[in-house]
Write a protein that holds these residues in place. Structure first.
Motif, PDB file in Angstrom:
ATOM      1  N   THR A 168      35.658  78.370  20.253  1.00 27.74           N
ATOM      2  CA  THR A 168      35.637  77.433  21.368  1.00 27.74           C
ATOM      3  C   THR A 168      34.462  77.750  22.294  1.00 27.74           C
ATOM      4  N   TRP A 169      34.114  76.777  23.101  1.00 29.52           N
ATOM      5  CA  TRP A 169      33.023  76.976  24.071  1.00 29.52           C
ATOM      6  C   TRP A 169      33.353  78.130  25.013  1.00 29.52           C
ATOM      7  N   GLN A 170      34.579  78.170  25.486  1.00 30.56           N
ATOM      8  CA  GLN A 170      34.973  79.230  26.414  1.00 30.56           C
ATOM      9  C   GLN A 170      34.829  80.599  25.759  1.00 30.56           C
ATOM     10  N   ASN A 308      31.236  72.237  28.046  1.00 31.32           N
ATOM     11  CA  ASN A 308      30.841  71.834  29.398  1.00 31.32           C
ATOM     12  C   ASN A 308      29.333  71.615  29.402  1.00 31.32           C
ATOM     13  N   ILE A 309      28.911  70.363  29.559  1.00 27.13           N
ATOM     14  CA  ILE A 309      27.491  70.051  29.451  1.00 27.13           C
ATOM     15  C   ILE A 309      26.683  70.716  30.559  1.00 27.13           C
ATOM     16  N   ASP A 310      27.245  70.831  31.752  1.00 27.55           N
ATOM     17  CA  ASP A 310      26.517  71.492  32.841  1.00 27.55           C
ATOM     18  C   ASP A 310      26.288  72.968  32.518  1.00 27.55           C
ATOM     19  N   GLU A 311      27.303  73.617  31.945  1.00 21.80           N
ATOM     20  CA  GLU A 311      27.144  75.009  31.552  1.00 21.80           C
ATOM     21  C   GLU A 311      26.144  75.135  30.411  1.00 21.80           C
ATOM     22  N   ALA A 312      26.165  74.195  29.482  1.00 22.08           N
ATOM     23  CA  ALA A 312      25.223  74.224  28.369  1.00 22.08           C
ATOM     24  C   ALA A 312      23.790  74.110  28.875  1.00 22.08           C
ATOM     25  N   ILE A 336      20.800  88.024  34.772  1.00 26.96           N
ATOM     26  CA  ILE A 336      21.472  87.173  33.789  1.00 26.96           C
ATOM     27  C   ILE A 336      22.974  87.140  34.046  1.00 26.96           C
ATOM     28  N   ARG A 337      23.551  88.296  34.300  1.00 21.65           N
ATOM     29  CA  ARG A 337      24.995  88.355  34.592  1.00 21.65           C
ATOM     30  C   ARG A 337      25.325  87.574  35.851  1.00 21.65           C
ATOM     31  N   GLU A 342      27.934  82.920  38.291  1.00 25.62           N
ATOM     32  CA  GLU A 342      27.918  81.853  39.296  1.00 25.62           C
ATOM     33  C   GLU A 342      27.975  80.460  38.680  1.00 25.62           C
ATOM     34  N   LYS A 343      27.277  80.254  37.556  1.00 27.88           N
ATOM     35  CA  LYS A 343      27.084  78.892  37.063  1.00 27.88           C
ATOM     36  C   LYS A 343      27.759  78.589  35.740  1.00 27.88           C
ATOM     37  N   VAL A 344      28.302  79.612  35.083  1.00 26.19           N
ATOM     38  CA  VAL A 344      28.974  79.386  33.795  1.00 26.19           C
ATOM     39  C   VAL A 344      30.390  79.934  33.916  1.00 26.19           C
TER      40      VAL A 344
END
Length: 352
Positions: A168-170, A308-312, A336-337, A342-344
């Motif tokens: 899964t994406w998660q 999640n397209i925003d995360e992608a 990177i972390r 924050e965003k993913v």
């Protein structure tokens, strides 16, 4: 001189008692010694807090443990084979990684380097060393924790004709985020450790799909180091598709070499494509020119649109930064972390 019957019986009884006591003492000492040996052999299954608790085995014991190297093979490298075994007196599976050094100095050095590093490092995202054997002139063995879900590469691409499972994406984002934890730990050590072979094959997964980084035969200590040179030619260590072109060009290794490989791994995870295509082109060369047209056509089709397209978009942008040609412009693992945290959000829903 004749002894009376009661006296003779008494003497015999005393002698029998002494003999029995002696035998009991010897039996106690034998069992105690045997128990210590058994504990020595199974102490590797307990959590080791110091490297003194890591067991050292004789090569004959490795041969016995692997059934003379007939146990199931769960991993294969250019110069090593990983067998699935169990220690005597235990049902917990372990992985025995046998290095075939073949008298080669570089291969022997790689084995000893991996051994010493694993003896020193204790981190929940790095594969744990239970024991080792280093008394053979041309071979060595590492006894490691066994990760039942295999490698990230196996999950993404399948193995030996098997179809790949759908991550899964998660889970994909969490695996990458957990990997950054291991990498940041290595980079923050004194001196810093450059893994130099960050690949989907070297990311192992436990029964909960939690990440463990493995294979430390290519590491380098320090902020930078030159590659080995033989006959005037550079001998670069790393895996095709993941290896930093700056490292290939200059022979200089740094923490940003690992960052480059991590960027390639991001592309592999979000697209599901191999890092080297059938035409020989690496994944970065295939993907980056296409990013301007949008991500939808590049995403792994096995996800069936469930991501999640925003995360992608954030992860693709991070991959671009990580794989920049100038190492100094690439982000650190700390950065990177921070970006992923924050965003993913999918990366940390089940972390911490």
């Amino acid at each position: 001189m004749h002894l009376s019957l009661p006296l003779a019986i008494g003497i015999v009884s005393i002698c029998a008692l002494i003999l029995t006591s002696t035998l009991l003492i010897l039996l106690f000492l034998y069992l105690r010694c045997h128990d210590h040996r058994r504990k020595d052999r199974t102490c590797a299954l307990e959590k080791a807090e110091t490297k003194d608790e890591i067991c050292r085995y004789k090569w004959a014991e490795i041969e016995l443990l692997t059934g003379n190297f007939s146990m199931p093979v769960v991993g294969q490298g250019g110069f090593s084979t990983v067998y699935l075994c169990t220690l005597p007196g235990s049902f917990e599976p372990i992985a025995v990684k046998v290095h075939r050094c073949g008298g080669g100095e570089r291969l022997l050095r790689a084995f000893r380097q991996e051994l010493e590093l694993l003896r020193k490092i204790k981190h929940p995202r790095i594969v744990r060393l239970h024991g080792f054997s280093d008394d053979h002139e041309e071979e060595g063995a590492l006894i490691l924790e066994y990760l039942p879900n295999g490698s990230l590469h196996h999950k993404l691409h399948g193995n030996q004709g098997e179809s790949a499972e759908v991550l899964t994406w998660q889970n994909r984002m969490r695996i990458l985020f957990e990997l950054t934890d291991a990498m940041e730990h290595l980079h923050s050590m004194d001196p810093p450790i450059v893994h130099n072979d960050i690949t989907s094959t070297n990311v192992l997964l436990d029964c909960q799909l939690s990440t463990k980084l493995c294979d430390f035969g290519s590491v380098s200590a320090g902020f930078s180091a030159a590659v080995c040179r033989s006959g005037g030619a550079s001998v670069a260590v790393g895996s095709p598709g993941y290896i930093d072109p700056y490292y290939l060009r200059t022979g200089l290794l740094s923490k940003k070499t690992d960052v480059y490989s991590f960027g390639v791994l991001i592309l592999e995870v979000i697209t599901g494509l191999p890092v080297v295509g059938s035409d020989g082109r690496n994944l970065k060369a295939q993907i980056l020119p296409c990013l301007e047209g949008g991500l939808q056509d590049l995403m792994d089709p096995s996800l069936n649109g469930e991501y999640n397209i925003d995360e992608a978009v954030q992860m693709a942008a991070l991959a671009v930064r990580c794989t920049g040609l100038q190492p100094g412009l690439r982000p650190s693992m700390v950065e990177i972390r921070a970006v992923m945290r924050e965003k993913v959000r999918s990366a940390i829903l089940t972390v911490d």
